[in-house]
Design an enzyme around this catalytic site. Structure first.
Site, mmCIF file in Angstrom:
data_model
loop_
_atom_site.group_PDB
_atom_site.id
_atom_site.type_symbol
_atom_site.label_atom_id
_atom_site.label_comp_id
_atom_site.label_asym_id
_atom_site.label_seq_id
_atom_site.Cartn_x
_atom_site.Cartn_y
_atom_site.Cartn_z
ATOM 1 N N THR A 63 -8.757 6.353 -1.735
ATOM 2 C CA THR A 63 -10.083 5.736 -1.804
ATOM 3 C C THR A 63 -11.151 6.792 -1.509
ATOM 4 O O THR A 63 -12.294 6.662 -1.957
ATOM 5 C CB THR A 63 -10.223 4.571 -0.804
ATOM 6 O OG1 THR A 63 -9.649 4.964 0.443
ATOM 7 C CG2 THR A 63 -9.518 3.328 -1.322
ATOM 8 N N LYS A 96 0.619 14.347 0.660
ATOM 9 C CA LYS A 96 -0.773 14.584 0.256
ATOM 10 C C LYS A 96 -1.018 16.064 -0.033
ATOM 11 O O LYS A 96 -2.030 16.447 -0.598
ATOM 12 C CB LYS A 96 -1.737 14.081 1.329
ATOM 13 C CG LYS A 96 -1.702 12.547 1.504
ATOM 14 C CD LYS A 96 -2.622 12.093 2.618
ATOM 15 C CE LYS A 96 -2.489 10.630 2.984
ATOM 16 N NZ LYS A 96 -3.162 9.710 2.042
ATOM 17 N N HIS A 138 0.807 -1.232 0.000
ATOM 18 C CA HIS A 138 0.000 0.000 0.000
ATOM 19 C C HIS A 138 0.835 1.276 0.000
ATOM 20 O O HIS A 138 0.296 2.341 0.288
ATOM 21 C CB HIS A 138 -0.916 0.059 1.227
ATOM 22 C CG HIS A 138 -1.940 -1.027 1.293
ATOM 23 N ND1 HIS A 138 -3.224 -0.879 0.816
ATOM 24 C CD2 HIS A 138 -1.860 -2.279 1.768
ATOM 25 C CE1 HIS A 138 -3.893 -1.992 1.012
ATOM 26 N NE2 HIS A 138 -3.087 -2.868 1.587
ATOM 27 N N LYS A 144 -8.403 13.647 4.700
ATOM 28 C CA LYS A 144 -7.511 12.487 4.657
ATOM 29 C C LYS A 144 -6.452 12.711 5.722
ATOM 30 O O LYS A 144 -6.389 13.811 6.296
ATOM 31 C CB LYS A 144 -6.849 12.367 3.272
ATOM 32 C CG LYS A 144 -6.221 13.685 2.782
ATOM 33 C CD LYS A 144 -5.640 13.570 1.379
ATOM 34 C CE LYS A 144 -6.663 13.647 0.277
ATOM 35 N NZ LYS A 144 -6.659 12.525 -0.649
ATOM 36 N N ARG A 145 -5.630 11.685 6.004
ATOM 37 C CA ARG A 145 -4.561 11.902 6.966
ATOM 38 C C ARG A 145 -3.679 13.075 6.530
ATOM 39 O O ARG A 145 -3.517 13.347 5.338
ATOM 40 C CB ARG A 145 -3.717 10.619 7.102
ATOM 41 C CG ARG A 145 -4.459 9.492 7.799
ATOM 42 C CD ARG A 145 -4.861 9.909 9.203
ATOM 43 N NE ARG A 145 -3.702 10.060 10.053
ATOM 44 C CZ ARG A 145 -3.216 9.127 10.862
ATOM 45 N NH1 ARG A 145 -3.823 7.959 10.955
ATOM 46 N NH2 ARG A 145 -2.156 9.344 11.609
ATOM 47 N N LYS A 200 -15.105 7.755 -3.148
ATOM 48 C CA LYS A 200 -16.346 8.064 -2.417
ATOM 49 C C LYS A 200 -16.932 9.385 -2.920
ATOM 50 O O LYS A 200 -18.141 9.509 -3.143
ATOM 51 C CB LYS A 200 -16.076 8.151 -0.911
ATOM 52 C CG LYS A 200 -15.623 6.819 -0.314
ATOM 53 C CD LYS A 200 -14.986 6.963 1.065
ATOM 54 C CE LYS A 200 -14.180 5.709 1.386
ATOM 55 N NZ LYS A 200 -13.264 5.876 2.536
HETATM 56 C C1 26Q Z 1 3.497 0.383 10.308
HETATM 57 C C2 26Q Z 1 4.414 0.048 11.290
HETATM 58 C C3 26Q Z 1 4.337 0.592 12.560
HETATM 59 C C4 26Q Z 1 3.310 1.472 12.842
HETATM 60 C C5 26Q Z 1 2.384 1.803 11.868
HETATM 61 C C6 26Q Z 1 2.485 1.277 10.594
HETATM 62 C C7 26Q Z 1 1.503 1.644 9.557
HETATM 63 C C8 26Q Z 1 0.156 1.721 9.857
HETATM 64 C C9 26Q Z 1 -0.769 2.085 8.890
HETATM 65 C C10 26Q Z 1 1.897 1.928 8.261
HETATM 66 C C11 26Q Z 1 0.976 2.278 7.300
HETATM 67 C C12 26Q Z 1 -0.367 2.359 7.604
HETATM 68 C C13 26Q Z 1 -1.407 2.748 6.639
HETATM 69 C C14 26Q Z 1 -1.207 2.977 5.362
HETATM 70 C C15 26Q Z 1 -2.282 3.390 4.465
HETATM 71 O O1 26Q Z 1 -3.388 3.681 4.895
HETATM 72 N N1 26Q Z 1 -2.016 3.440 3.164
HETATM 73 C C16 26Q Z 1 -3.042 3.826 2.210
HETATM 74 O O2 26Q Z 1 -3.700 2.635 1.777
HETATM 75 C C17 26Q Z 1 -4.821 2.948 0.967
HETATM 76 C C18 26Q Z 1 -5.529 1.644 0.645
HETATM 77 O O3 26Q Z 1 -4.788 0.907 -0.274
HETATM 78 C C19 26Q Z 1 -4.397 3.692 -0.279
HETATM 79 O O4 26Q Z 1 -5.550 4.078 -0.983
HETATM 80 C C20 26Q Z 1 -3.571 4.926 0.082
HETATM 81 O O5 26Q Z 1 -3.050 5.510 -1.091
HETATM 82 C C21 26Q Z 1 -2.442 4.546 1.022
HETATM 83 O O6 26Q Z 1 -1.765 5.700 1.455
#
Ligand code: 26Q
Length: 825
Positions: free
Chosen positions: A665, A563, A366, A557-558, A669
């Site tokens: 995503t 972004k 991702h 979004k975050r 929406k």
């Molecule tokens: C990893 C290790 C330690 C702590 C946290 C994490 C961690 C947690 C969540 C790393 C990444 C995430 C989340 C990533 C994320 O939301 N990515 C998004 O995924 C979406 C679904 O595929 C995409 O549409 C987005 O582009 C992408 O940014």
């Protein structure tokens, strides 16, 4: 109805009408008298009454599962961002009318009651919400897919804004109980940590490793129902909670330290206490690795035990009957853990275990940010999971040997693809472990997958081109259109029927109505209603008064540098500057909403939140701007907020630096709800523009290749000095106009904008962005044409249903079929 005796699937449920059940639960389950019942209890009673109906379907779905030996899928994810469940369950069970009827006597609206429910915020953002949309689609398609995750005591933090800054508060979402889960203590599993390994030899002299002197934790499952859409199918999301083992307590108890023994319970429960609120990896936290292994070990044991119950220790067919989808690398320990369980617990030999493991694991990536790839220090691994590290070393040595045979004399290649990154402190590369251990590796949008193949994972693409595939993300139209936008749902249903609810491609049938003036009028009225609802919502949470006749321009979004919320702010400052210079002829009134959480440790992201808030304060206080421009930072953006925001949005901001957003995503929406997109050629925006038509999309900025190229000789100061508009924007920011009481606090931001090393190339895209926003402005003046474009966006959103995505996973990766009906036999 008894829970135990009624497993026969032929018996009809003995549930009364919903209003009767609601009364019964209010009076008996919750012990309340009607006259004192407040909304909280009515919500609970309705939730339980609705759940009873789900349980009935749930048991029947489980019976169908037990009666087949179809291949099954397990979606392993550290996050499931479910949001609220009541409205979804009522919709999917087709109980809307009966629920409204049942509530009538209490004088409360269903929508109002639904507000009582805390969001299940068990995720950060896109990746977690995708997992929730996927489960919805799997249930809708009657696919045998089970979700496995963690039951965090505290989900995503609540965001408050104080003096313009983000403040985090814990999200104790279970405080008032959770009607949507059932504890299953009989399926408790045991997970090991620490200890060390010992080698022994079996009769044939084969070395056998034993993991001993471990610290063990219990994993207790809580099951949540995942209802399909009016199809009597209810799948399962199983979430694990950590709990101390009795044995552990007993030792301490016998040595007389009762309180320490009870405190040990706490240490164990810490593992599932809190969701890590970073959406790009925060490297090296021991507790996070514990969470990951805890989820993986409990889930794999769960599936293996079920198999052994039915087949004994004959695993020859196991690989053919199971698939585990890894939601990013977070559950990557599944690869070595499956090896360990098969070998150490079930006596399989390496080759057989590897055959099984690598046949049933599939990995979804991702992220394109190299710095976000997960790595764990070998030292930490060897302390916490010594047996797993041994197995990882063995996987690596066999893998490198294979590579060396195929590409001899290439030490550089071996170093590049090794699962262990060498250096002063060696690290395990979790993405590489996932690729080596899986039969499928997929990206989440066309561009993303291409960039993985020729960038981040190019060596692996050379080694195994056949493993790589794309699965463009999607979202469920049942939550993100039918449920959140009932006005539009009803118009669609009366115009083209409701097939689109289960087959979104059918929504293209409204395209011809774009030419129908009468229909366009209805379309506009619905958007207008949704905008008015959003006006109230914004007022309630920010105190700012939006004007429903303005253009509603939204970025939620975050908060992340890539972004580029900053680009959005720079445009707002530019409009503000124009207004103050008296250059506002032809300017359409605009309300800009920005929302999202910053990771608590991400300093720049938090500063961006502060900047948005400070600019908002100045803009909204300006009498000159009052008629033309508003800006709000919407606090505590979450799933339930998006359900209010996206139906009222007209312009969707998808403005990341090209090549950085894997998919997005939220963009989908908004499109479904008839917003137009202003965006870069990044992630799924490219596919959105292809489907919507270039003429119905506001494109700007460099593409991924150009952005890559531009970094070679980037000179933002030159751009600034030669573009008067941009120069004034920077000067306004640098003059302290937006931070008069805290001079210099935004210096970090303005300096990074001016830096030739700014990775996000904000200034490089600013001119084109401003021009594209001017096109938006001009297009908005022709309301009739705008509405046509809006209709065509919705009409062409069929591709972005997660039903389509899941069909592709099911056919091309999982190779599974819908769960057989008992009558199919
Ligand atoms: C990893 C290790 C330690 C702590 C946290 C994490 C961690 C947690 C969540 C790393 C990444 C995430 C989340 C990533 C994320 O939301 N990515 C998004 O995924 C979406 C679904 O595929 C995409 O549409 C987005 O582009 C992408 O940014």
């Amino acid at each position: 109805m008894t829970m135990t005796g009624a497993l026969t699937t032929t018996s009809e449920p003995v549930l009364g009408p919903l209003h009767r059940e609601l009364e019964r639960h209010l009076g008996f389950t919750l012990g309340h008298c009607e006259d004192v019942a407040d909304a909280r209890y009515i919500y609970q009673a309705l939730a339980i009454a609705t759940r009873d109906r789900l349980i009935d379907h749930w048991r029947r779905t489980k019976a169908r599962l037990a009666a087949t030996d179809q291949r099954r899928v397990f979606y392993l994810s550290l996050e499931f961002l479910i949001g609220r469940s009541l409205g979804n369950a009522i919709q999917n069970l087709d109980l809307d009318e009966s629920a409204r009827e049942a509530l009538h006597q209490y004088g409360i609206q269903l929508e109002e009651l639904a507000e009582q429910e805390h969001d299940a915020g068990l995720g950060n953002g896109g990746l977690g919400r995708l997992a929730a949309c996927f489960l919805d689609s799997c249930a809708n398609l009657e696919l045998p897919v089970t979700g496995y995750g963690i039951r965090y005591e505290f989900g995503m933090f609540h965001q408050f804004i104080e003096n313009g800054r983000q403040v985090e508060n814990p999200d104790h979402w279970l405080r008032d109980g959770n009607a949507w889960e059932l504890e299953r203590p009989e399926s408790t599993r045991r997970v090991q940590f620490y200890g060390h390994t010992e080698i022994s030899y079996d009769q044939q002299g084969v070395p056998q490793s034993r993991w001993v002197d471990t610290w063990d934790i219990l994993a207790v499952p809580y099951d949540m129902p995942v209802p399909g859409f009016r199809n009597e199918t209810v799948n399962t999301l199983r979430l694990w909670k950590a709990s101390a083992t009795d044995a552990f307590n007993l030792d301490e108890f016998n040595s007389g330290s009762y309180t320490e023994a009870v405190a040990a319970q706490n240490t164990a429960e810490r593992i599932t206490m809190v969701l890590y609120p970073n959406d790009s990896s925060e490297n090296g936290k021991k507790l996070r690795l514990k969470q990951q292994y805890f989820l993986v070990s409990a889930s794999l044991q769960d599936v293996l035990l079920e198999w052994v119950k039915q087949h004994g220790t004959d695993f020859s067919d196991f690989g053919a009957k199971h698939c585990f989808q890894l939601n990013d690398t977070h559950p990557a320990c599944a690869v070595p853990e499956m090896m360990r369980l098969l070998m150490d617990e079930y006596g399989q030999r390496w080759n057989d275990a590897w055959e099984i493991t690598s046949r049933c694991m599939a990995y979804t990536n991702h992220t394109l940010l190299p710095e976000a790839l997960e790595r764990w220090s070998v030292t930490l691994f060897s302390t916490l999971l010594p047996r797993l590290l041994e197995i990882i070393y063995e996987i690596n040595s066999r893998f490198l040997k294979e590579v060396n045979e195929k590409w001899p004399d290439n030490p550089d290649l071996l170093r590049r693809v090794s699962l262990i990154e060498e250096g002063d402190a060696p690290h395990v590369r979790m993405a590489y472990l996932s690729i080596v251990g899986s039969f499928s590796v997929n990206g989440v949008a066309h561009l993303h997958t291409e960039l993985l193949k020729d960038g981040l994972f190019s060596d692996f693409y050379t080694i195994w081109p056949e493993k790589f595939n794309n699965k463009t993300n999607g979202v469920t139209q049942r939550r993100w259109l039918a449920h959140c936008n009932p006005g539009l749902r009803d118009l669609l249903n009366e115009t083209i029927g409701n097939y689109w609810e289960t087959d979104l491609e059918a929504i293209s049938n409204i395209a011809p109505y774009a030419e129908d003036a009468d229909f366009r009028g209805k379309w506009r009225d619905i958007k207008q209603n949704n905008k008015r609802a959003l006006v109230d919502y914004v007022r309630k949470y920010t105190g700012v008064e939006f004007d429903a006749s303005s253009l509603f321009d939204v970025q939620v979004k975050r908060i992340h540098e890539y972004k580029r919320q900053l680009l959005n702010v720079l445009h707002v400052v530019h409009l503000y500057d124009r207004i103050h210079r008296g250059d506002s002829a032809g300017m359409v009134p605009r309300c800009v909403l920005i929302g999202g959480k910053a990771a608590p440790g991400y300093h720049v992201a938090k500063l961006i939140v502060k900047l948005v808030n400070n600019v908002a304060d100045v803009v909204n206080a300006s009498p000159e701007a009052a008629q033309l421009l508003k800006l709000v930072f919407f606090p505590n953006y979450r799933v339930s907020a998006m359900e209010m925001i996206c139906p009222g949005t007209e312009l969707s901001e998808q403005i990341s630096t090209a090549g950085k957003e894997a998919s997005g995503t939220g963009n989908m929406k908004f499109m479904m709800n008839g917003a137009l997109t202003i965006g870069t050629l990044d992630g799924a925006n490219i596919e959105i523009r292809e489907k919507a038509g270039a003429e119905n999309f506001f494109l700007f900025g460099m593409n991924a290749a150009e952005a890559q190229e531009a970094k070679q000789s980037y000179n933002p100061n030159q751009i600034i000095s030669t573009d008067k508009d941009i120069q004034r924007v920077l000067e306004l920011l640098e003059s302290g106009h937006f931070n008069q009481t805290e001079p210099g606090i935004f210096d970090l931001i303005t300096a990074s904008l001016r830096s030739p090393h700014d990775q996000w190339l904000t200034i490089a895209d600013l001119r084109e962005y401003i021009d594209a926003q001017q096109e938006v402005n001009d297009a908005y003046k022709d309301q009739d044409h705008w509405n046509k474009m809006s209709i065509l966006n919705t009409a062409n959103s069929g591709w972005f249903s997660s039903d389509r995505t899941i069909r592709q996973y099911a056919e091309e990766i999982w190779r599974i079929k819908p769960l057989a009906r008992r009558s199919d036999k």
